[in-house]
Design an enzyme around this catalytic site. Structure first.
Site, PDB file in Angstrom:
ATOM      1  N   LYS A 497       3.397  -7.832  -2.371  1.00 32.04           N
ATOM      2  CA  LYS A 497       4.723  -8.123  -2.609  1.00 32.04           C
ATOM      3  C   LYS A 497       4.932  -7.925  -4.075  1.00 32.04           C
ATOM      4  CE  LYS A 497       4.426 -13.063  -2.627  1.00 32.04           C
ATOM      5  NZ  LYS A 497       5.018 -14.359  -1.902  1.00 32.04           N
ATOM      6  N   TYR A 727      14.619  -9.440 -36.697  1.00 27.91           N
ATOM      7  CA  TYR A 727      15.813 -10.201 -36.658  1.00 27.91           C
ATOM      8  C   TYR A 727      15.990 -11.404 -36.963  1.00 27.91           C
ATOM      9  CZ  TYR A 727      17.204  -6.167 -33.875  1.00 27.91           C
ATOM     10  OH  TYR A 727      17.638  -4.675 -33.306  1.00 27.91           O
ATOM     11  N   MET A 776      13.534  -6.252 -28.394  1.00 27.64           N
ATOM     12  CA  MET A 776      13.570  -5.465 -27.075  1.00 27.64           C
ATOM     13  C   MET A 776      12.493  -4.874 -26.845  1.00 27.64           C
ATOM     14  SD  MET A 776      16.670  -3.214 -25.389  1.00 27.64           S
ATOM     15  CE  MET A 776      17.723  -4.734 -25.175  1.00 27.64           C
TER      16      MET A 776
END
Length: 832
Positions: A497, A727, A776
């Site tokens: 799974k 950032y 990201m």
């Protein structure tokens, strides 16, 4: 393809067996088989029914007999011999010993130099480099891959034939008293003792004992090559007295030796090594700089000197040494293809191994082989390529693309779809790559054909960050849990799974199916449907069925978990809709709630459940199971035992009411298999343990790492003190520093919690802490004290930084990390 035939009576004598003759007219043997899944042709083939802790080859006699095989070496005759009246059975005391005796006999038929190699590390590299160095003027027979075990060695030696000029075989042991058997099979007259390290330490008292056991390979050699700088090896050799009968050929960087290495100079493109032998000094260059490669190369240099190669020829060949690809790699390719890259050689043995791996791939119906000329096979080309054609037919390969003048000249030998090109360059320029679509493509090319160009052209262009999955380790971990079962008949249900815990569903399912797993489990219907479409035939349980999925489940013979009356009613509606006859009931798995309080029937609901099951002949209860809440935690062992007791009581009640067929019981997960062996019942469920992660330290020490998340350095920057990084200017340089930018970020599954020094990566074996926020698509790490350059490999987690450790840094569990790895991260599957 052995060049030797034995009569059935001669064969029986060689293996010291007793012949029970059948009515078959086949009375010759020329090929051997130990794995029923790898039968190529039944004619003149004999099956050795090997018995191990995990398996028994006698189980596969019926299957092979139906495929036309007529010769079997057994340690026990079948209970129903009349069923196999055409077969010859050769009864022996031990089938492995019989296999070893056969190969030892085969070895004695050839009076050629044979090099035996052992040591903790470097055996396969030294063997393959010697092959590269010698095959210009000798036809070399060598062990395929790292076939160095009690089974691998006899299979390797069996391949010897009259065309070979020299043999090179490696031997590995994991405990005392194993090497004598390998010595009797290889019978080397030249020995190479590479080194002694920590591999298989658990099988020996200390490294001195390990060295002494390995030395037994060389008791009858003429010459032994080793480095006297390895004090343990040198000491064991001196104390053994072996040098009274064996001539040493030694090398050293410190003291007098046959080959004295006076200087090693590492450069950007390789290493210069200055050596002196018999007063002649010479420098070689190898295109490697790591210490292991330098040691391996000097071993090869010493062997070539012993074999009589001149100091003028050796440097020329040494500089051409190529890296050894120790593994088959499976990658995503263009146009929904799967690419299997095994392009470092194309000898017959490695082709057979690679085709076995190709046969595992069920995700595509069509299979293609891109094959270069097979160099120095020792066979005439007609016979050689007829044999390759038979291999392809037996492995259901649909298409061959041949590259090279030799294979192109034998195009008529192939009876499948075929294309031929004189060179790799010609193929790359002229073949229509758009024609590759939804197929598995195996690349097998001799090094000179530079198939890496083809691999690059066929691969799907992807992100530099990759998740490597070691299929050998998956199998090792599966077998570890198999050997933990008290009853060999206990089945295993494997969890695939959540994209197989991030490792890729059908790739793992293919592997597990090949290794005879009893059941697979997925979370949702669509996962199971995809596996069925990819060719998976193993039964599949669906843990979270839903109303929209039952029709698909019925169509694809998926087996739903039933945990409530609502789900039972929804399945009933779908059965009526699909008009399922009573003689073809739907298999279901009943989930009981024994204290986890997630899904499952409560004890108070059992009477109504039993009533419904009895009145619905379209349902077949395949298993009853429950879920333990804290099987890994000793603090809750009393509660776990209470759950097991409840489960037994509840399941007994259902079984007593359904006396028409046996029902499987299972409650244990990976953590519970060894902690609660009394509850292994009919089946156990193996999940994250199969992927190399265990919460029980005893289990963890026996498991192998499966997944490695790695990337590379995109850029290195030098930052002045007081400047900020990333950032929100959250990273601050307290002093002048160097940072590396890595193309992996939170969109790939790297948690933002690791930023600003909380987490770390590994670069060139050194810890590189994160600096600044995780972005990201990228992150930054401090490499001020690390010798690093752009393009260097970066390990996010793996062998040296286990996933359990990064999980601690992230304040989570390994499950979450594995299942969070983004699908955009390319998966690379490899098999050693």
């Amino acid at each position: 393809m052995s060049n030797f035939e034995y009569s059935i009576s001669e064969f029986t004598t060689i293996v010291n067996g007793r012949l029970f003759e059948g009515t078959t007219k086949q009375n010759k043997i020329s090929d051997i088989l130990i794995d029923s899944r790898r039968l190529i042709t039944a004619k003149q083939c004999v099956f050795f029914s090997l018995v191990s802790k995990r398996n028994n080859g006698h189980k596969y006699i019926d299957e092979l007999y139906k495929k036309g095989l007529r010769h079997f070496v057994v340690s026990k005759l079948p209970d129903n011999p009349e069923k196999f009246n055409k077969a010859n059975f050769i009864l022996v005391e031990n089938t492995l010993a019989a296999l070893q005796s056969l190969s030892a006999y085969r070895r004695k038929q050839f009076d050629i130099p044979v090099i035996g190699i052992t040591g903790s590390n470097g055996k396969t590299i030294v063997k393959e480099w010697l092959y590269q160095l010698l095959n210009d003027d000798k036809n070399v027979i060598r062990s395929p891959k790292s076939y160095n075990s009690q089974i691998g060695v006899p299979l390797s030696v069996w391949q010897m034939n009259a065309s070979h000029d020299i043999g090179i075989f490696e031997a590995g042991i994991s405990e005392a008293d194993e090497m004598e058997r390998l010595q009797s099979i290889i019978q080397p007259n030249v020995g190479i003792f590479t080194n002694v390290g920590h591999a298989h330490d658990e099988g020996f008292i200390n490294h001195q004992q390990k060295a002494g056991e390995k030395l037994k390979l060389f008791t009858k050699v003429d010459t032994l090559v080793y480095c006297v700088d390895h004090s343990i090896i040198h000491g064991v050799i001196i104390r053994s007295g072996i040098l009274e009968n064996v001539k040493p050929f030694t090398w050293s960087t410190k003291t007098e030796a046959n080959l004295f290495i006076s200087k090693i100079e590492k450069e950007s493109q390789g290493a210069k090594i200055l050596g002196k032998c018999k007063e002649e000094e010479k420098e070689i260059f190898i295109p490697f700089t790591d210490n292991a490669s330098i040691e391996n190369a000097i071993h090869c240099w010493a062997v070539m000197l012993h074999l009589g190669y001149g100091m003028d020829l050796i440097p020329e060949r040494m500089k051409r040494l190529n890296p050894i690809a120790m593994r088959l790699e499976l990658k995503e390719g263009i146009n929904n293809c799967s690419i299997i890259n095994d392009s470092y050689n194309s000898d017959i043995n490695s082709i057979r191994i690679a085709l076995d791996f190709l046969a595992l791939q069920k995700q595509h119906k069509n299979k293609t082989l891109i094959l270069s000329d097979i160099l120095q096979s020792g066979r005439n080309e007609v016979e050689l390529y007829d044999y390759i054609n038979d291999l392809l037919l037996n492995n259901q390969v649909k298409k061959i693309i041949g590259i090279g003048p030799s294979i192109s000249g034998q195009s008529e030998r192939f009876s499948i779809e075929k294309y031929f090109y004189p060179s790799t360059e010609d193929f790359l320029h002229k073949h229509p790559f758009a024609g590759f679509n939804n197929e598995s493509i195996l690349l097998k090319g001799a090094r000179v054909f530079e198939f890496e160009q083809i691999s690059k052209a066929l691969q799907q262009k992807a992100h530099e960050t990759v998740l490597e999955i070691n299929l050998n380790s998956v199998v090792h971990n599966l077998n570890y849990y198999r050997t933990s079962l008290k009853n060999p008949q206990t089945k295993i249900m494997a969890m695939v799974k959540a994209f197989s815990y991030g490792s890729g569903s059908f790739e793992i399912a293919n592997l597990l199916q090949y290794h005879n797993i009893n059941y697979l489990t997925v979370a949702y219907t669509d996962e199971g449907v995809e596996l069925c479409k990819a060719g998976i035939k193993t039964p599949i349980m669906v843990m979270n069925p839903d109303a929209q999925g039952f029709d698909a489940m019925i169509k694809h013979n998926l087996e739903p978990e039933i945990y409530s009356f609502r789900i039972l009613d929804l399945l009933g509606k779908s059965i009526r809709k699909n008009i399922i006859p009573d003689n073809k009931p739907i298999k279901i798995h009943i989930k009981l709630d024994t204290g986890m309080h997630r899904l499952g029937f409560n004890e108070s609901e059992l009477d109504e459940l039993i009533r419904r099951l009895k009145t619905n002949k379209s349902l077949y209860v395949q298993s009853i199971f429950s879920h333990l809440a804290a099987s890994e935690n000793p603090e809750h062992d009393d509660f776990t035992r209470l759950q097991i007791k409840r489960f037994k009581t509840m399941s007994d009640k259902i079984i007593s009411a359904a006396d028409d067929h046996p029902i499987l019981l299972h409650i244990l997960n990976s953590a519970g298999i060894n902690r609660f062996p009394e509850a292994q019942f009919d089946m156990v469920r193996l999940g994250i343990g199969m992927y190399g992660v265990a919460l029980n330290p005893n289990d963890q020490n026996s498991l192998e790492n499966v997944t490695t998340l790695k990337s590379s350095i995109s850029q290195i920057k030098h930052i002045k003190a007081k400047e900020t990084i990333g950032y929100n200017r959250s990273g601050k340089a307290k002093k002048d520093m160097s940072i590396a930018i890595i193309p992996v970020g939170y969109a790939d599954g790297l948690s933002r919690m690791l930023g600003n020094g909380i987490g770390k990566l590994f670069i060139n074996g050194k810890i590189a802490p994160f600096i600044g926020d995780i972005s990201m698509d990228m992150c930054m790490v401090d490499v001020t004290k690390i010798p690093a350059k752009e393009g260097d490999e970066v390990i996010i987690f793996g062998e040296e930084y286990p996933i359990s450790e990064i999980a601690k840094d992230m304040q989570t569990i390994p499950y979450e990390i594995l299942t969070s790895i983004s699908r955009r991260v390319k998966r690379i599957y490899f098999q050693e």
